[in-house]
Design a protein around this motif. Structure first.
Motif, short mmCIF file in Angstrom:
data_model
loop_
_atom_site.label_atom_id
_atom_site.label_comp_id
_atom_site.label_asym_id
_atom_site.label_seq_id
_atom_site.Cartn_x
_atom_site.Cartn_y
_atom_site.Cartn_z
N LYS A 214 -23.25 8.36 -25.92
CA LYS A 214 -22.18 8.72 -25.32
C LYS A 214 -21.52 9.58 -24.40
O LYS A 214 -21.81 11.05 -24.35
N VAL A 215 -21.41 8.86 -23.28
CA VAL A 215 -20.58 10.25 -22.21
C VAL A 215 -18.80 10.55 -23.13
O VAL A 215 -18.47 9.44 -23.02
N ILE A 216 -19.18 11.51 -22.90
CA ILE A 216 -18.27 12.63 -23.04
C ILE A 216 -16.65 12.88 -21.46
O ILE A 216 -16.41 13.07 -22.12
N GLY A 217 -17.73 13.67 -20.89
CA GLY A 217 -16.86 13.87 -19.02
C GLY A 217 -18.17 13.90 -18.52
O GLY A 217 -19.24 13.31 -18.75
N TYR A 218 -17.37 14.85 -17.23
CA TYR A 218 -18.60 15.07 -15.78
C TYR A 218 -18.43 16.64 -15.90
O TYR A 218 -17.12 16.90 -16.14
N PHE A 219 -19.48 17.04 -15.15
CA PHE A 219 -19.29 18.83 -15.29
C PHE A 219 -19.64 18.67 -13.72
O PHE A 219 -20.48 18.14 -13.13
N ASP B 226 -26.03 27.22 -12.10
CA ASP B 226 -24.98 28.07 -11.40
C ASP B 226 -23.86 26.42 -11.95
O ASP B 226 -23.71 25.34 -11.00
N VAL B 227 -23.34 26.77 -12.89
CA VAL B 227 -22.55 25.53 -13.35
C VAL B 227 -21.20 26.10 -13.00
O VAL B 227 -20.82 26.91 -13.39
N ILE B 228 -20.29 24.92 -12.83
CA ILE B 228 -19.14 25.35 -12.91
C ILE B 228 -18.43 25.73 -14.10
O ILE B 228 -18.58 24.32 -15.27
N CYS B 229 -17.79 27.13 -14.25
CA CYS B 229 -17.41 27.22 -15.88
C CYS B 229 -15.57 28.00 -15.58
O CYS B 229 -15.28 27.58 -14.65
N ARG C 26 -11.17 21.52 -5.24
CA ARG C 26 -10.70 22.74 -4.81
C ARG C 26 -9.57 22.79 -4.83
O ARG C 26 -9.25 24.08 -4.20
N GLN C 27 -8.62 23.17 -6.34
CA GLN C 27 -7.57 24.14 -5.89
C GLN C 27 -7.98 25.69 -6.52
O GLN C 27 -7.35 26.19 -6.43
N ASN C 28 -9.51 25.97 -7.71
CA ASN C 28 -9.66 27.02 -8.13
C ASN C 28 -11.14 27.66 -7.14
O ASN C 28 -11.23 28.38 -7.44
N LEU C 29 -12.29 26.70 -6.54
CA LEU C 29 -12.82 26.78 -6.42
C LEU C 29 -13.71 26.37 -4.65
O LEU C 29 -14.47 26.04 -4.30
N TYR D 274 -18.46 25.43 -24.23
CA TYR D 274 -17.94 24.27 -23.05
C TYR D 274 -16.44 24.35 -22.94
O TYR D 274 -15.72 24.27 -24.54
N SER D 275 -15.66 24.43 -22.62
CA SER D 275 -14.22 23.85 -22.30
C SER D 275 -13.45 22.46 -21.35
O SER D 275 -14.82 21.62 -20.97
N PHE D 276 -13.34 22.49 -21.97
CA PHE D 276 -12.57 20.34 -22.19
C PHE D 276 -11.33 20.09 -22.19
O PHE D 276 -10.03 21.40 -22.51
N ASP D 277 -11.13 19.39 -20.54
CA ASP D 277 -9.74 18.98 -20.47
C ASP D 277 -9.36 17.47 -21.94
O ASP D 277 -10.16 17.08 -22.62
N GLU D 278 -8.37 17.26 -22.37
CA GLU D 278 -8.08 16.36 -23.34
C GLU D 278 -8.47 14.78 -23.72
O GLU D 278 -9.40 14.99 -24.77
N PRO D 279 -8.36 14.70 -22.28
CA PRO D 279 -9.24 13.16 -22.17
C PRO D 279 -10.86 13.27 -23.44
O PRO D 279 -11.70 12.58 -23.85
#
Length: 115
Positions: free
Chosen positions: A7-12, A19-22, A42-45, A72-77
């Motif tokens: 099951k796809v949860i989201g995108y990283f 070197d992963v965006i954290c 764009r806004q942060n990196l 792992y840090s998730f957004d709400e969706p």
């Protein structure tokens, strides 16, 4: 392999395999869509935006990472997709309160499994 593993949860986003965006210091960021990830970068990196790859991530990949000690840090969706699968897999995870997090200026919910 369980059906839930695929099951796809989201995108990283990442620049290389190590070197992963954290966010939240060391938590791999998982968001709902490529567009949201691009906006966050764009806004942060901004200095890294042209060199990033964005990829779907599935529950099985996140589960394995958690068992190896990753955070792992998730957004709400994306958390709404992760949470029921995590409970079904026997993980001890909290129901996220995104309103409270957003009121303190943080837009993500971080999961770490205590060893």
């Amino acid at each position: 392999m369980q059906v839930s593993d695929t099951k796809v949860i989201g995108y990283f986003a990442y620049r290389s395999s190590v070197d992963v965006i954290c966010v939240d210091v060391d938590a791999c960021l998982i968001v709902d869509s490529e567009e949201i990830m691009n906006s966050h970068v764009r806004q942060n990196l901004a200095e890294h935006s042209g060199r990033l790859k964005i990829k779907k991530t599935r529950f099985g990949e996140i589960y394995t990472g958690l068992m190896l000690g990753a955070a792992y840090s998730f957004d709400e969706p994306s958390y709404s997709r992760f949470y029921p699968l995590a409970l079904a897999a026997g993980l001890s995870v909290e129901k996220a309160d995104f309103r409270q997090a957003q009121s303190s200026g943080f837009h993500f919910f971080t999961v770490r499994i205590a060893k």
